[in-house]
Motif scaffolding. Structure first.
Motif, PDB file in Angstrom:
ATOM      1  N   ALA A 180       1.012  -0.969   0.009  1.00 48.33           N
ATOM      2  CA  ALA A 180      -0.160   0.121   0.090  1.00 48.33           C
ATOM      3  C   ALA A 180       0.890   1.135  -0.020  1.00 48.33           C
ATOM      4  O   ALA A 180       1.733   1.448   0.700  1.00 48.33           O
ATOM      5  N   ILE A 181       0.696   1.995  -1.154  1.00 51.58           N
ATOM      6  CA  ILE A 181       1.570   3.247  -1.092  1.00 51.58           C
ATOM      7  C   ILE A 181       0.696   4.449  -1.078  1.00 51.58           C
ATOM      8  O   ILE A 181      -0.416   4.547  -1.590  1.00 51.58           O
ATOM      9  N   GLU A 182       1.002   5.397  -0.026  1.00 51.03           N
ATOM     10  CA  GLU A 182       0.199   6.627   0.007  1.00 51.03           C
ATOM     11  C   GLU A 182       1.108   7.906   0.418  1.00 51.03           C
ATOM     12  O   GLU A 182       1.998   7.987   1.004  1.00 51.03           O
ATOM     13  N   ILE A 183       0.726   8.975  -0.565  1.00 50.14           N
ATOM     14  CA  ILE A 183       1.202  10.318  -0.119  1.00 50.14           C
ATOM     15  C   ILE A 183       0.714  10.705   1.115  1.00 50.14           C
ATOM     16  O   ILE A 183      -0.618  10.970   1.058  1.00 50.14           O
ATOM     17  N   MET A 184       1.535  10.839   2.118  1.00 51.56           N
ATOM     18  CA  MET A 184       0.848  11.454   3.449  1.00 51.56           C
ATOM     19  C   MET A 184       0.777  12.921   3.533  1.00 51.56           C
ATOM     20  O   MET A 184       0.155  13.521   4.138  1.00 51.56           O
ATOM     21  N   SER A 185       1.772  13.653   2.852  1.00 48.15           N
ATOM     22  CA  SER A 185       1.840  15.171   3.053  1.00 48.15           C
ATOM     23  C   SER A 185       2.667  15.637   1.847  1.00 48.15           C
ATOM     24  O   SER A 185       3.680  15.108   1.362  1.00 48.15           O
TER      25      SER A 185
ATOM     26  N   LEU B 279       6.107  13.537   1.235  1.00 47.78           N
ATOM     27  CA  LEU B 279       6.372  12.423   2.142  1.00 47.78           C
ATOM     28  C   LEU B 279       5.523  11.113   1.844  1.00 47.78           C
ATOM     29  O   LEU B 279       4.091  11.435   1.729  1.00 47.78           O
ATOM     30  N   VAL B 280       5.831  10.023   1.580  1.00 46.48           N
ATOM     31  CA  VAL B 280       5.494   8.902   1.042  1.00 46.48           C
ATOM     32  C   VAL B 280       5.371   7.861   2.062  1.00 46.48           C
ATOM     33  O   VAL B 280       6.727   7.695   2.323  1.00 46.48           O
ATOM     34  N   ARG B 281       4.402   7.014   2.099  1.00 43.94           N
ATOM     35  CA  ARG B 281       4.370   5.773   3.163  1.00 43.94           C
ATOM     36  C   ARG B 281       4.344   4.761   2.321  1.00 43.94           C
ATOM     37  O   ARG B 281       3.162   4.474   1.539  1.00 43.94           O
ATOM     38  N   LYS B 282       5.016   3.619   2.411  1.00 39.63           N
ATOM     39  CA  LYS B 282       4.742   2.522   1.715  1.00 39.63           C
ATOM     40  C   LYS B 282       4.793   1.214   2.864  1.00 39.63           C
ATOM     41  O   LYS B 282       5.739   0.857   3.369  1.00 39.63           O
ATOM     42  N   LYS B 283       3.754   0.501   2.775  1.00 39.08           N
ATOM     43  CA  LYS B 283       3.279  -0.426   3.906  1.00 39.08           C
ATOM     44  C   LYS B 283       3.204  -1.967   3.080  1.00 39.08           C
ATOM     45  O   LYS B 283       2.312  -2.116   2.338  1.00 39.08           O
ATOM     46  N   ARG B 284       4.182  -2.695   3.375  1.00 38.23           N
ATOM     47  CA  ARG B 284       4.136  -4.018   2.702  1.00 38.23           C
ATOM     48  C   ARG B 284       3.638  -5.019   3.721  1.00 38.23           C
ATOM     49  O   ARG B 284       3.044  -6.190   3.296  1.00 38.23           O
ATOM     50  N   SER B 285       3.583  -4.858   4.796  1.00 35.49           N
ATOM     51  CA  SER B 285       2.865  -5.626   6.039  1.00 35.49           C
ATOM     52  C   SER B 285       2.778  -4.794   7.252  1.00 35.49           C
ATOM     53  O   SER B 285       3.321  -3.582   7.209  1.00 35.49           O
ATOM     54  N   VAL B 286       2.000  -5.181   8.269  1.00 41.68           N
ATOM     55  CA  VAL B 286       2.109  -4.359   9.341  1.00 41.68           C
ATOM     56  C   VAL B 286       3.331  -4.153  10.103  1.00 41.68           C
ATOM     57  O   VAL B 286       3.714  -2.881  10.694  1.00 41.68           O
TER      58      VAL B 286
END
Length: 334
Positions: free
Chosen positions: A172-177, A298-305
């Motif tokens: 899951a990839i999301e631009i945070m700010s 600033l991007v967050r990449k979540k591969r697992s918890v």
């Protein structure tokens, strides 16, 4: 951060691209594949019939109907400027010269410094094509089943493959700010949007309401310094003066994005107009229609918890910026 002049945006995305033969729109270069270079998530390739490259225990690369772990490959750029394609076992894909075949089946082999593990890359829209060392393009072939082979001097639809993120499920990839840089470069100028006049012919003061809707649109442009989103759409807004701007990354890993932003502003002002007086209202705004700003996302990449990483990526934004939407009223005796 450097802000690129918009006239240079397109030329900076992929310099040196050339048309290939008679294939309109086919260009030499990595195209969308650049987003997957040396990425841990790898890349999967979807064929024109919807199937995916699959590398199982068989020697050949087969088409499979669902994207699974066997469909994950890794792309790396070689010193020659060409690329090497490795399967999930780390073996390199290479065309095999089998005398019994009329084409060159693609099989996993150990890495070698020989040119048969190297490929030139071409792109068209969000698809890529690979040319092997022997001058033949990789193609989906079908005899008993669908396989991958180097078989055509001139690419057709069966030679185009869409890159997708290799991991299944994908991260899951999301631009945070978004943080804009060098806001001082924005220089808004005052504009009169509309004039409204009300005349009070009475002998007593009258309250009049001036109303205006301002609904312009802006053609905005975004250029990222690199492709990074692994083919996943994400967006985020940020505010400059009174303007809400949108930053986004698309499923096609577009490095330059153009879209229309619709603006809606509403202003109401009650004015007491003296007797026998004309009230002239000017609806005004300070704006710059072609402002260019650099930004850091600033991007967050979540591969697992347990596997969550953050990284920053830069870009430039161009569009309409405005502030101080207002009404100015002038009174004139009759």
């Amino acid at each position: 951060m450097l802000v690129w002049p918009f006239s240079l945006f397109l030329s900076c995305i992929a310099p040196g691209l050339v048309l290939v033969g008679s294939e309109r729109g086919l260009r030499k270069g990595l195209g969308q594949l650049e987003a997957y270079l040396d990425m841990e998530e790898g890349v999967a390739f979807q064929m024109d019939n919807g199937m995916y490259w699959g590398s199982d225990e068989d020697v050949c690369i087969k088409g499979v109907h669902e994207k699974v772990a066997l469909c994950k490959f890794h792309i790396s750029r070689l010193p020659s400027g060409k690329v090497c394609i490795r399967n999930w076992k780390g073996l390199c894909l290479a065309p095999m010269d089998l005398s019994s075949e009329i084409d060159y089946p693609i099989q996993p082999v150990l890495f070698s410094n020989k040119p048969y593990v190297e490929y030139d890359v071409f792109w068209k829209d969000n698809h890529v094509a690979f040319k092997a060392y022997n001058g033949l393009f990789l193609v989906r072939t079908c005899r008993v089943y669908h396989t991958l082979a180097a078989a055509k001097f001139h690419p057709d639809v069966t030679c185009y493959f869409q890159p997708l993120v290799g991991d299944h499920p994908p991260p899951a990839i999301e631009i945070m700010s978004v943080v804009p840089c060098d806001v001082s470069s924005v220089t808004c100028s005052p504009y009169i949007l509309e004039e409204q006049v009300y005349v009070n012919h009475e002998k007593v003061p009258v309250t009049h309401t001036f109303v205006m809707f301002w609904e312009p649109h802006s053609t905005d442009h975004i250029i990222w310094t690199r492709m990074w989103g692994l083919g996943m759409h994400t967006s985020c807004t940020f505010t400059i003066l009174d303007t809400k701007c949108l930053i986004l990354y698309t499923e096609d890993n577009e490095q330059m994005i153009t879209f229309t932003r619709f603006i809606s502003e509403y202003l109401v002002k009650d004015v007491v107009v003296p007797p026998r007086t004309e009230a002239r209202a000017h609806f005004c705004v300070d704006m710059q229609s072609d402002a260019i700003l650099s930004f850091i996302a600033l991007v967050r990449k979540k591969r697992s918890v347990q596997d969550v990483t953050f990284f920053a990526v830069g870009g430039s934004w161009m569009g309409l910026i405005y502030s101080n939407f207002r009404v100015e009223v002038r009174f004139t005796d009759l």
